[in-house]
Design a protein around this motif. Structure first.
Motif, mmCIF file in Angstrom:
data_model
loop_
_atom_site.group_PDB
_atom_site.id
_atom_site.type_symbol
_atom_site.label_atom_id
_atom_site.label_comp_id
_atom_site.label_asym_id
_atom_site.label_seq_id
_atom_site.Cartn_x
_atom_site.Cartn_y
_atom_site.Cartn_z
ATOM 1 N N ILE A 128 0.834 -1.204 0.000
ATOM 2 C CA ILE A 128 0.000 0.000 0.000
ATOM 3 C C ILE A 128 0.865 1.248 0.000
ATOM 4 C CG2 ILE A 128 -1.653 1.353 1.370
ATOM 5 C CD1 ILE A 128 -2.746 -1.411 2.361
ATOM 6 N N GLU A 129 1.845 1.259 0.886
ATOM 7 C CA GLU A 129 2.714 2.435 1.023
ATOM 8 C C GLU A 129 3.397 2.798 -0.291
ATOM 9 O OE1 GLU A 129 7.195 2.983 2.302
ATOM 10 O OE2 GLU A 129 6.019 1.854 3.754
ATOM 11 N N ILE A 130 3.952 1.798 -0.961
ATOM 12 C CA ILE A 130 4.724 2.068 -2.174
ATOM 13 C C ILE A 130 3.821 2.295 -3.377
ATOM 14 C CG2 ILE A 130 6.419 1.130 -3.792
ATOM 15 C CD1 ILE A 130 7.634 -0.403 -1.385
ATOM 16 N N VAL A 131 2.926 1.360 -3.648
ATOM 17 C CA VAL A 131 2.121 1.429 -4.873
ATOM 18 C C VAL A 131 1.173 2.620 -4.863
ATOM 19 C CG1 VAL A 131 0.485 0.207 -6.360
ATOM 20 C CG2 VAL A 131 2.280 -1.067 -5.173
ATOM 21 N N CYS A 132 0.581 2.910 -3.719
ATOM 22 C CA CYS A 132 -0.422 3.975 -3.660
ATOM 23 C C CYS A 132 0.173 5.370 -3.565
ATOM 24 C CB CYS A 132 -1.369 3.745 -2.474
ATOM 25 S SG CYS A 132 -2.394 2.267 -2.626
ATOM 26 N N SER A 133 1.480 5.475 -3.368
ATOM 27 C CA SER A 133 2.071 6.805 -3.199
ATOM 28 C C SER A 133 3.033 7.200 -4.311
ATOM 29 C CB SER A 133 2.799 6.894 -1.852
ATOM 30 O OG SER A 133 3.926 6.036 -1.840
ATOM 31 N N ARG A 134 3.281 6.312 -5.266
ATOM 32 C CA ARG A 134 4.201 6.636 -6.353
ATOM 33 C C ARG A 134 3.432 7.154 -7.562
ATOM 34 N NH1 ARG A 134 6.646 5.885 -2.095
ATOM 35 N NH2 ARG A 134 8.518 4.585 -1.960
ATOM 36 N N ASN A 135 4.040 8.093 -8.300
ATOM 37 C CA ASN A 135 3.372 8.626 -9.484
ATOM 38 C C ASN A 135 3.601 7.701 -10.686
ATOM 39 O OD1 ASN A 135 5.939 9.250 -10.665
ATOM 40 N ND2 ASN A 135 5.958 11.253 -9.652
ATOM 41 N N ASN A 136 2.997 8.035 -11.819
ATOM 42 C CA ASN A 136 3.064 7.174 -13.000
ATOM 43 C C ASN A 136 4.499 6.874 -13.424
ATOM 44 O OD1 ASN A 136 0.280 7.087 -13.174
ATOM 45 N ND2 ASN A 136 0.146 8.723 -14.698
ATOM 46 N N GLU A 137 5.301 7.917 -13.511
ATOM 47 C CA GLU A 137 6.680 7.756 -13.959
ATOM 48 C C GLU A 137 7.464 6.836 -13.030
ATOM 49 O OE1 GLU A 137 10.628 10.550 -14.892
ATOM 50 O OE2 GLU A 137 8.688 11.474 -14.468
ATOM 51 N N GLU A 138 7.262 6.998 -11.737
ATOM 52 C CA GLU A 138 7.960 6.159 -10.762
ATOM 53 C C GLU A 138 7.516 4.703 -10.871
ATOM 54 O OE1 GLU A 138 8.810 9.451 -7.237
ATOM 55 O OE2 GLU A 138 6.857 8.473 -7.358
ATOM 56 N N LEU A 139 6.213 4.474 -11.053
ATOM 57 C CA LEU A 139 5.712 3.100 -11.177
ATOM 58 C C LEU A 139 6.232 2.419 -12.434
ATOM 59 C CD1 LEU A 139 2.002 3.484 -9.986
ATOM 60 C CD2 LEU A 139 3.875 2.337 -8.777
ATOM 61 N N VAL A 140 6.309 3.153 -13.525
ATOM 62 C CA VAL A 140 6.856 2.597 -14.768
ATOM 63 C C VAL A 140 8.307 2.158 -14.547
ATOM 64 C CG1 VAL A 140 7.613 3.165 -17.103
ATOM 65 C CG2 VAL A 140 5.323 3.824 -16.347
ATOM 66 N N GLU A 141 9.083 3.000 -13.890
ATOM 67 C CA GLU A 141 10.485 2.680 -13.629
ATOM 68 C C GLU A 141 10.623 1.515 -12.659
ATOM 69 O OE1 GLU A 141 14.735 3.171 -13.881
ATOM 70 O OE2 GLU A 141 12.998 3.502 -15.172
ATOM 71 N N LEU A 171 -3.488 -3.410 -9.260
ATOM 72 C CA LEU A 171 -3.240 -3.635 -10.679
ATOM 73 C C LEU A 171 -3.715 -2.439 -11.514
ATOM 74 C CD1 LEU A 171 -4.136 -7.422 -10.903
ATOM 75 C CD2 LEU A 171 -1.862 -6.378 -10.876
ATOM 76 N N ALA A 172 -4.801 -1.811 -11.080
ATOM 77 C CA ALA A 172 -5.274 -0.606 -11.783
ATOM 78 C C ALA A 172 -4.252 0.511 -11.668
ATOM 79 C CB ALA A 172 -6.621 -0.162 -11.210
ATOM 80 N N LEU A 173 -3.638 0.658 -10.518
ATOM 81 C CA LEU A 173 -2.604 1.681 -10.335
ATOM 82 C C LEU A 173 -1.374 1.377 -11.185
ATOM 83 C CD1 LEU A 173 -2.918 2.154 -6.469
ATOM 84 C CD2 LEU A 173 -3.400 3.894 -8.191
ATOM 85 N N PHE A 174 -1.047 0.097 -11.330
ATOM 86 C CA PHE A 174 0.115 -0.283 -12.132
ATOM 87 C C PHE A 174 -0.108 -0.080 -13.629
ATOM 88 C CE2 PHE A 174 2.057 -2.754 -8.559
ATOM 89 C CZ PHE A 174 3.296 -2.137 -8.629
ATOM 90 N N GLN A 175 -1.336 0.155 -14.038
ATOM 91 C CA GLN A 175 -1.588 0.493 -15.432
ATOM 92 C C GLN A 175 -1.112 1.906 -15.748
ATOM 93 O OE1 GLN A 175 -5.679 -0.259 -16.518
ATOM 94 N NE2 GLN A 175 -5.634 -2.342 -15.678
ATOM 95 N N THR A 176 -0.790 2.660 -14.716
ATOM 96 C CA THR A 176 -0.257 4.037 -14.802
ATOM 97 C C THR A 176 -1.115 4.922 -15.707
ATOM 98 O OG1 THR A 176 1.311 3.457 -16.585
ATOM 99 C CG2 THR A 176 2.111 3.301 -14.313
#
Length: 319
Positions: A128-141, A171-176
């Motif tokens: 939760i901490e990592i996935v829900c607080s990172r922006n699109n660019e960070e999640l892609v990286e 998984l929806a968040l990881f779709q960025t």
């Protein structure tokens, strides 16, 4: 200690322009000499009892790129890997902190995500901490680095270790596909989202979780904050109360992290992870906002809420 989601909530909040500004507390040092630093670290490791202070002074005051150069020179000088040497010389919280600093921000996040789903049990708090607080660019990286490090797709690993609506949200968040913050305020969309959240939740019997996930995963954090304010005009409850009434468990924690400020108990591991992963990104902003909200510094709060050893190490990032 009610601090974790307070500064989690600030990780991507405070900018409204087209490009997020950087507010690191760790920046490249001037007059950098990787040969000298490598030699000092080798001497510190060989010192009887290990000269921990020298290691801390160097590694907490160098950027990641500079630490990489130090590692290269250390291997040339000592004929051994710096990470391996640090593992052998240090232990406990200090070891975790120093090894974390030897990774890039994305590598650190990827490693923490892997650890959260490795073996028996899942560390949902870390997810939760990592996935829900990172922006699109960070999640892609993070996804790219995770595949590079572990030869696996991050989304597949998370899908295999989580379930239900919580998995759907991650998984929806990881779709960025989350909207980027903008200076343009779309009041019509704010009103529409607030009404949809109300009609999909409090207004009906049984929550339409899919609608909530869609809005939470696709809207920018500044937009969501305005939606939650507007939500009060539709619902007898504020958004935090509505979330707690409509969903439970990990999904509740995730929604609260995404758009509201909630209070949970911080653990030393969590505090260390947040500070190490954000010290070269936006920890200055987190520190400033924390003091504005709580009327005392982040360091002062850590000092009274964590062990002495952790406080000593983390002070280098927070003061």
């Amino acid at each position: 200690m009610a601090l974790v989601s307070e500064f989690l909530g600030q990780l991507t909040l405070s900018y409204g322009g087209e490009e997020e500004p950087a507010f690191p507390t760790v920046v490249p040092v001037h007059d950098f000499d990787p040969n000298k630093d490598a030699a000092r670290i080798e001497t510190a490791i060989k010192t009887k009892g290990v000269d921990e202070q020298t290691i801390i002074d160097i590694l907490t005051r160098r950027s990641y790129e500079q630490r990489r150069q130090i590692a290269f020179e250390y291997e040339r000088l000592a004929k051994k890997d710096l990470v391996t040497a640090l593992k052998a010389a240090l232990s406990g919280s200090l070891e975790a902190l120093m090894l974390g600093l030897m990774k890039s921000t994305a590598q650190y996040d990827a490693s923490e995500l892997k650890a959260s789903i490795k073996g028996l049990g899942t560390d949902e708090e870390a997810l939760i901490e990592i996935v829900c607080s990172r922006n699109n660019e960070e999640l892609v990286e993070i996804k790219r680095v995770y595949k590079e490090m572990f030869k696996k797709e991050l989304e597949k690993d998370i899908a295999g270790d989580t379930s239900g609506d919580f998995a759907k949200l991650l998984l929806a968040l990881f779709q960025t596909k989350r909207d980027e913050p903008s200076n343009v305020v779309d009041y019509e969309k704010i009103d529409e989202d607030a009404r949809c959240l109300y009609e999909a939740g409090v207004k009906r019997k049984g929550t339409d979780v899919g609608t909530w996930i869609s809005i939470m995963a696709k809207r920018s954090v500044p937009h969501l904050q305005k939606v939650f304010e507007r939500y009060k005009s539709y619902s007898p409850y504020d958004m935090k109360e509505s979330i707690r009434k409509e969903v439970k468990g990990d999904l509740e924690k995730s929604f609260l992290t995404l758009g509201t400020k909630r209070h949970i108990t911080a653990k030393e591991k969590v505090v260390t992870r947040i500070i190490v992963s954000r010290c070269e990104v936006d920890l200055m902003k987190i520190r400033t906002e924390f003091k504005r909200q709580h009327k005392r510094s982040l360091y002062q709060t850590i000092a009274v809420s964590t062990s002495l050893s952790v406080c000593v190490y983390l002070r280098y990032f927070c003061v």
